[in-house]
Design a protein around this motif. Sequence first.
Motif, PDB file in Angstrom:
ATOM      1  N   UNK A   1       0.850  -1.182   0.000  1.00 24.49           N
ATOM      2  CA  UNK A   1       0.000   0.000   0.000  1.00 24.49           C
ATOM      3  C   UNK A   1       0.884   1.229   0.000  1.00 24.49           C
ATOM      4  N   UNK A   2       0.497   2.230  -0.759  1.00 23.93           N
ATOM      5  CA  UNK A   2       1.244   3.484  -0.708  1.00 23.93           C
ATOM      6  C   UNK A   2       0.596   4.371   0.343  1.00 23.93           C
TER       7      UNK A   2
ATOM      8  N   UNK B   1      -1.207   7.913   9.972  1.00 21.42           N
ATOM      9  CA  UNK B   1      -1.076   7.133   8.740  1.00 21.42           C
ATOM     10  C   UNK B   1       0.097   6.163   8.828  1.00 21.42           C
ATOM     11  N   UNK B   2      -0.164   4.908   8.463  1.00 25.60           N
ATOM     12  CA  UNK B   2       0.855   3.865   8.518  1.00 25.60           C
ATOM     13  C   UNK B   2       0.759   2.982   9.749  1.00 25.60           C
ATOM     14  N   UNK B   3      -0.038   3.344  10.743  1.00 28.75           N
ATOM     15  CA  UNK B   3      -0.150   2.547  11.964  1.00 28.75           C
ATOM     16  C   UNK B   3      -0.932   1.261  11.718  1.00 28.75           C
TER      17      UNK B   3
ATOM     18  N   UNK C   1      -7.337  -0.055   5.718  1.00 29.77           N
ATOM     19  CA  UNK C   1      -7.411  -1.309   4.962  1.00 29.77           C
ATOM     20  C   UNK C   1      -7.379  -2.467   5.947  1.00 29.77           C
ATOM     21  N   UNK C   2      -8.222  -3.463   5.689  1.00 27.61           N
ATOM     22  CA  UNK C   2      -8.250  -4.658   6.535  1.00 27.61           C
ATOM     23  C   UNK C   2      -7.102  -5.556   6.087  1.00 27.61           C
ATOM     24  N   UNK C   3      -6.160  -5.806   6.998  1.00 28.42           N
ATOM     25  CA  UNK C   3      -4.994  -6.618   6.644  1.00 28.42           C
ATOM     26  C   UNK C   3      -5.217  -8.091   6.933  1.00 28.42           C
ATOM     27  N   UNK C   4      -5.792  -8.393   8.092  1.00 29.95           N
ATOM     28  CA  UNK C   4      -5.863  -9.798   8.494  1.00 29.95           C
ATOM     29  C   UNK C   4      -6.987  -9.984   9.494  1.00 29.95           C
TER      30      UNK C   4
ATOM     31  N   UNK D   1      -4.823  -1.506   8.938  1.00 32.55           N
ATOM     32  CA  UNK D   1      -3.731  -0.592   8.605  1.00 32.55           C
ATOM     33  C   UNK D   1      -4.332   0.765   8.248  1.00 32.55           C
ATOM     34  N   UNK D   2      -3.887   1.817   8.924  1.00 32.99           N
ATOM     35  CA  UNK D   2      -4.392   3.167   8.683  1.00 32.99           C
ATOM     36  C   UNK D   2      -3.692   3.723   7.445  1.00 32.99           C
ATOM     37  N   UNK D   3      -4.485   4.187   6.469  1.00 34.63           N
ATOM     38  CA  UNK D   3      -3.935   4.698   5.214  1.00 34.63           C
ATOM     39  C   UNK D   3      -3.888   6.219   5.204  1.00 34.63           C
ATOM     40  N   UNK D   4      -5.009   6.877   5.549  1.00 31.77           N
ATOM     41  CA  UNK D   4      -5.068   8.322   5.422  1.00 31.77           C
ATOM     42  C   UNK D   4      -6.034   8.891   6.448  1.00 31.77           C
ATOM     43  N   UNK D   5      -5.791  10.146   6.829  1.00 29.02           N
ATOM     44  CA  UNK D   5      -6.669  10.876   7.741  1.00 29.02           C
ATOM     45  C   UNK D   5      -7.138  12.129   7.014  1.00 29.02           C
ATOM     46  N   UNK D   6      -8.443  12.282   6.888  1.00 31.83           N
ATOM     47  CA  UNK D   6      -9.012  13.434   6.188  1.00 31.83           C
ATOM     48  C   UNK D   6      -9.728  14.326   7.187  1.00 31.83           C
ATOM     49  N   UNK D   7      -9.641  15.628   6.974  1.00 29.39           N
ATOM     50  CA  UNK D   7     -10.334  16.577   7.837  1.00 29.39           C
ATOM     51  C   UNK D   7      -9.408  17.567   8.504  1.00 29.39           C
TER      52      UNK D   7
END
Length: 140
Positions: free
Chosen positions: A8-9, A30-32, A77-80, A112-118
Amino acid sequence: MGRIEGQLSIPRKPVFAVIELGATQYKVSPGDLVVTEKLRYVDVNQQIKISRVLMLGSRYESVIGRPLVPGAYVTAAIEEQFQDAKVLIFKKRRRKNSRRLTGHRQDLTSVRIIDIAGIEAEPTLKLSDTTTVQQEAKAA
């Protein structure tokens, strides 16, 4: 029931959010990777939008919701989906020759946290703001 495939980017932004998943609150960036109780109706590799955001923060500002921050969401994103290690429950009554041993495995989901908006990572200065600051510096 497997792990996420591919990379994932995830852009690293210096922001954080406090979100609510189930009955638990998590501080995420992001990334956690967050391991939480099982989320129903989601599959591995699926992206979800978490709208229960209680707080947003960056280096320059913080936004606290009452109880939620309007318009804010976290993309994840759901990883596992897996089960935790077995927890043994042993009950014994003294002097009664009575014992009971049971076990339990909790269903878990790793997210997995990808992005935070707001919220913006850097404040944006307008041209009128900089001229006002320069004029006040000259006056002093």
